[in-house]
Design an enzyme around this catalytic site. Structure first.
Site, PDB file in Angstrom:
ATOM      1  N   LEU A 156       0.842  -1.278   0.020  1.00  0.00           N
ATOM      2  CA  LEU A 156       0.072  -0.029   0.111  1.00  0.00           C
ATOM      3  C   LEU A 156       0.873   1.210  -0.062  1.00  0.00           C
ATOM      4  O   LEU A 156       1.653   1.392   0.928  1.00  0.00           O
ATOM      5  CB  LEU A 156      -1.027  -0.210   1.358  1.00  0.00           C
ATOM      6  CG  LEU A 156      -1.622  -1.197   1.477  1.00  0.00           C
ATOM      7  CD1 LEU A 156      -2.639  -1.145   2.801  1.00  0.00           C
ATOM      8  CD2 LEU A 156      -2.332  -1.618  -0.021  1.00  0.00           C
ATOM      9  N   GLY A 159       0.157   6.985   0.572  1.00  0.00           N
ATOM     10  CA  GLY A 159       0.375   8.137   1.439  1.00  0.00           C
ATOM     11  C   GLY A 159       1.734   8.922   1.114  1.00  0.00           C
ATOM     12  O   GLY A 159       2.666   8.742   0.338  1.00  0.00           O
ATOM     13  N   LYS A 170       5.813   9.184   0.719  1.00  0.00           N
ATOM     14  CA  LYS A 170       6.438   8.682   1.821  1.00  0.00           C
ATOM     15  C   LYS A 170       7.438   7.658   1.565  1.00  0.00           C
ATOM     16  O   LYS A 170       8.398   7.804   2.399  1.00  0.00           O
ATOM     17  CB  LYS A 170       5.138   8.384   2.960  1.00  0.00           C
ATOM     18  CG  LYS A 170       5.789   8.217   4.453  1.00  0.00           C
ATOM     19  CD  LYS A 170       4.672   7.821   5.144  1.00  0.00           C
ATOM     20  CE  LYS A 170       5.064   7.361   6.614  1.00  0.00           C
ATOM     21  NZ  LYS A 170       3.973   6.896   7.500  1.00  0.00           N
ATOM     22  N   GLY A 257      -9.341   5.408   2.803  1.00  0.00           N
ATOM     23  CA  GLY A 257      -8.930   4.280   3.450  1.00  0.00           C
ATOM     24  C   GLY A 257      -8.123   3.118   3.007  1.00  0.00           C
ATOM     25  O   GLY A 257      -8.636   2.894   1.883  1.00  0.00           O
ATOM     26  N   HIS A 258      -7.338   2.513   3.672  1.00  0.00           N
ATOM     27  CA  HIS A 258      -6.733   1.280   2.835  1.00  0.00           C
ATOM     28  C   HIS A 258      -7.853   0.204   2.734  1.00  0.00           C
ATOM     29  O   HIS A 258      -7.162  -0.671   2.045  1.00  0.00           O
ATOM     30  CB  HIS A 258      -5.470   0.684   3.648  1.00  0.00           C
ATOM     31  CG  HIS A 258      -5.658   0.800   5.154  1.00  0.00           C
ATOM     32  ND1 HIS A 258      -6.304  -0.104   5.761  1.00  0.00           N
ATOM     33  CD2 HIS A 258      -4.820   1.367   6.094  1.00  0.00           C
ATOM     34  CE1 HIS A 258      -6.222   0.177   7.100  1.00  0.00           C
ATOM     35  NE2 HIS A 258      -5.203   0.999   7.437  1.00  0.00           N
ATOM     36  N   ASP A 296       5.515   1.526   4.322  1.00  0.00           N
ATOM     37  CA  ASP A 296       6.315   2.101   5.301  1.00  0.00           C
ATOM     38  C   ASP A 296       6.872   0.799   6.345  1.00  0.00           C
ATOM     39  O   ASP A 296       7.398   1.179   7.491  1.00  0.00           O
ATOM     40  CB  ASP A 296       5.764   3.152   5.944  1.00  0.00           C
ATOM     41  CG  ASP A 296       4.739   3.009   6.848  1.00  0.00           C
ATOM     42  OD1 ASP A 296       4.098   2.016   6.766  1.00  0.00           O
ATOM     43  OD2 ASP A 296       4.295   3.911   7.716  1.00  0.00           O
ATOM     44  N   LYS A 442       5.183   6.217  11.108  1.00  0.00           N
ATOM     45  CA  LYS A 442       4.022   7.154  11.209  1.00  0.00           C
ATOM     46  C   LYS A 442       4.501   8.413  11.868  1.00  0.00           C
ATOM     47  O   LYS A 442       3.940   9.485  11.281  1.00  0.00           O
ATOM     48  CB  LYS A 442       2.953   6.610  12.120  1.00  0.00           C
ATOM     49  CG  LYS A 442       2.561   5.053  11.860  1.00  0.00           C
ATOM     50  CD  LYS A 442       1.877   5.099  10.408  1.00  0.00           C
ATOM     51  CE  LYS A 442       1.601   3.582   9.991  1.00  0.00           C
ATOM     52  NZ  LYS A 442       1.340   3.479   8.604  1.00  0.00           N
TER      53      LYS A 442
END
Length: 548
Positions: A156, A159, A170, A257-258, A296, A442
């Site tokens: 995913l 972001g 990110k 949202g994921h 991440d 995060k």
């Protein structure tokens, strides 16, 4: 708990008049023609008056009901039609898929019906124990080579990291030693493909990250990568339930949202042209399993034991969880609702239940967002529900312009990928894994810990060193170091040793700078004072309270 191996009829008066003579009938007909003319003038008003009054009385009784219905109509019908139309227009432009629209309209209807998305403590029970990864059959990577050829690794990657002051993907943020998240991910996949070259790799980008990400991969030689695009949904006015209206059209939309990964995978189908979505494409290509995780989280790599357990067991859905610590108390946790496992996120917890939500002794496990699914089962579940997964609503109250607290108040409807564990019911389970499989970033505090010696690089993954016993240091840097630029200035001369640090807290607005050779042990609180003067923390070993 979880899966185991394995119009009315005419009156008869004319008929009654047939026996009468013709003379009689003509005599009777003449006065009848005259009488109706005089009677119609006299009697009609009398007959019409009550008829007019009756509907008037009925109309008066019905008017309040109609008015009440009309008040509800804008939210339930008019606004819904407009919202749906706007979503369809975005679909025509190729910006979102049909599955996204169906899923969002389901969320919209729930929102209008009064669904807050909250899950009270009284409605759930704690999960006492789950299966542990260590108890799964030990498996080497070469033993699952054939399974790997049927596997898809999906990251995913939607972001931007705006919460850290980033304006690019990110995943392009430097983690350590000049490598960003994507650098590490490429190394992980290259190593995996030495065992099985046919293991598929895919990224779910957003419109914000797609360009940067594709540019990055154009610079990676001999590396096959596939893409799916995250959808977008409308922000909804909190009072009227109409679509948000801001002069900056982009602000009227938000990520869903994921949990949107499922709609993104289903994609678009066109029977006439034979076009299929990515999910069907993968299945048609012989793929059977998918491993999904956040880009991440550098600890999220393919685990051969979990893959084998998914392939050979009766489960269709496996969620990796970790034991919660004080540092995880604000994150979502696993729970039970009836006989099914569910996921409760912080935004779904009523305020009065926050203490219980953060009770890590009661709610022991949190979702790492490392998810394993059988593709055929996922497709079947979605087709059972008209092409989308019906996931619990996460209602986030925001302002349409995040930078303007006085702007239109809206709801952002989101879903969580892990919430699908409830959808799969007894065909789903959770497996507890060690912290070596969970190392996300995060906040800048997370990044500090990851760059420190509390973590080490092992096979292109960043893992907590053994002496940490699976517990990462808690880092609270405050608003002063919320953005990446301020953080980089903090560690410009060196990252402190934190292998023996339990908790680091920095108070005050004065910016500080760590000196090379700084070590933190135990609990450390640095009071920098308020102001704008940059202060340097000299090299040395620190514990307890430090005043600058």
């Amino acid at each position: 708990m979880g899966c185991t191996e394995s119009k009315e009829a005419k009156k008869p008066t004319p008929a009654a008049a047939k026996p009468d003579t013709k003379e009689d009938t003509t005599k009777k007909e003449e006065p009848k023609k005259e009488e109706p003319k005089t009677e119609a003038k006299k009697e009609e008003p009398k007959k019409e008056e009550p008829k007019k009054e009756e509907p008037k009385k009925e109309a008066k009784k019905e008017e309040p009901k109609k008015e009440e219905a009309k008040k509800a109509e804008p939210a339930k019908v008019t606004h819904r039609m407009k919202v749906n139309l706007m979503m369809e227009k975005a679909r025509i432009k190729g910006e979102i898929s049909k599955g996204c629209i169906d899923a969002f309209m389901s969320q919209y209807d729930a929102l209008v019906a009064g669904d807050t998305g909250l899950i009270p403590e009284a409605d759930i029970t704690a999960v006492d124990s789950v299966e542990n990864l260590e108890n799964l059959d030990a498996t080497e990577m070469d033993e699952v080579a054939e399974l790997l050829s049927r596997t898809v690794v999906l990251k995913l990657n939607g972001g931007l990291g705006t919460g850290m002051g980033l304006s690019k993907a990110k995943s392009l943020l430097e983690v350590r030693d000049g490598n960003n998240f994507l650098d590490f991910i490429v190394k992980q996949m290259q190593a995996l493909r030495t065992t099985q070259k046919d293991t598929a790799f895919m990224l779910m980008n957003s419109f914000s990250t797609s360009g940067d990400t594709r540019t990055f991969f154009r610079g990676v030689e001999d590396f096959d990568v596939q893409y799916i695009m995250q959808n977008k949904v409308l922000k909804i006015n909190q009072e009227t339930f109409a679509a948000a209206e801001n002069s900056n059209a982009e602000l009227n939309w938000c990520p869903p949202g994921h949990g949107d990964v499922y709609a993104a995978l289903m994609g678009e189908k066109d029977e006439e042209s034979g076009k299929v979505g990515k999910l069907d494409e993968l299945i048609n290509a012989g793929k059977k399993y998918i491993f999904i995780s956040n880009s991440d989280n550098l600890g999220a790599t393919v685990d051969p034991a979990i893959l084998r357990n998914l392939a050979e067991g009766s489960c269709d859905f496996i969620m990796e969880v970790c034991e919660r610590t004080e540092a995880d108390k604000k994150g979502g946790h696993l729970a039970k609702k009836g006989d099914s496992l569910i996921l409760r996120e912080s935004a779904q917890c009523p305020k009065e239940d926050e203490a219980e939500f953060q009770n890590v002794g009661k709610h022991k496990y949190f979702n790492t967002n490392n998810i394993w699914i059988k593709l055929a089962a996922l497709k079947a579940k979605m087709e059972e529900n008209d092409g989308f997964l019906k996931l619990p609503l996460i209602r986030n109250a925001k302002t349409v312009d995040p930078t303007d607290k006085n702007s239109e108040k809206v709801y952002q409807c989101e879903t969580a990928m892990g919430a699908a564990i409830e959808t799969f019911g007894d065909k789903a389970k959770a497996v507890c894994v060690s912290r070596t499989r969970f190392a996300p970033v995060k906040t800048c505090g997370d990044l500090l810990a990851l760059r420190s010696d509390a973590y080490e690089e092992v096979n292109s993954t960043l893992q907590l060193v053994a002496s940490r016993n699976g517990v990462p240091p808690t880092v609270v840097l405050g608003d002063t170091y919320k953005m990446i630029d301020a953080f980089e200035a903090l560690v410009a001369d060196g990252v402190p040793s934190m292998v023996e640090c339990n908790k680091l807290v920095i108070n005050g607005t004065n910016p500080i700078k760590f000196s090379a050779g700084t070590t933190f042990k135990g609990d450390v609180t640095i009071n920098a004072g308020d102001g704008t003067e940059t202060k340097t923390l000299p090299a040395g070993e620190y514990s307890g309270e430090v005043n600058l």
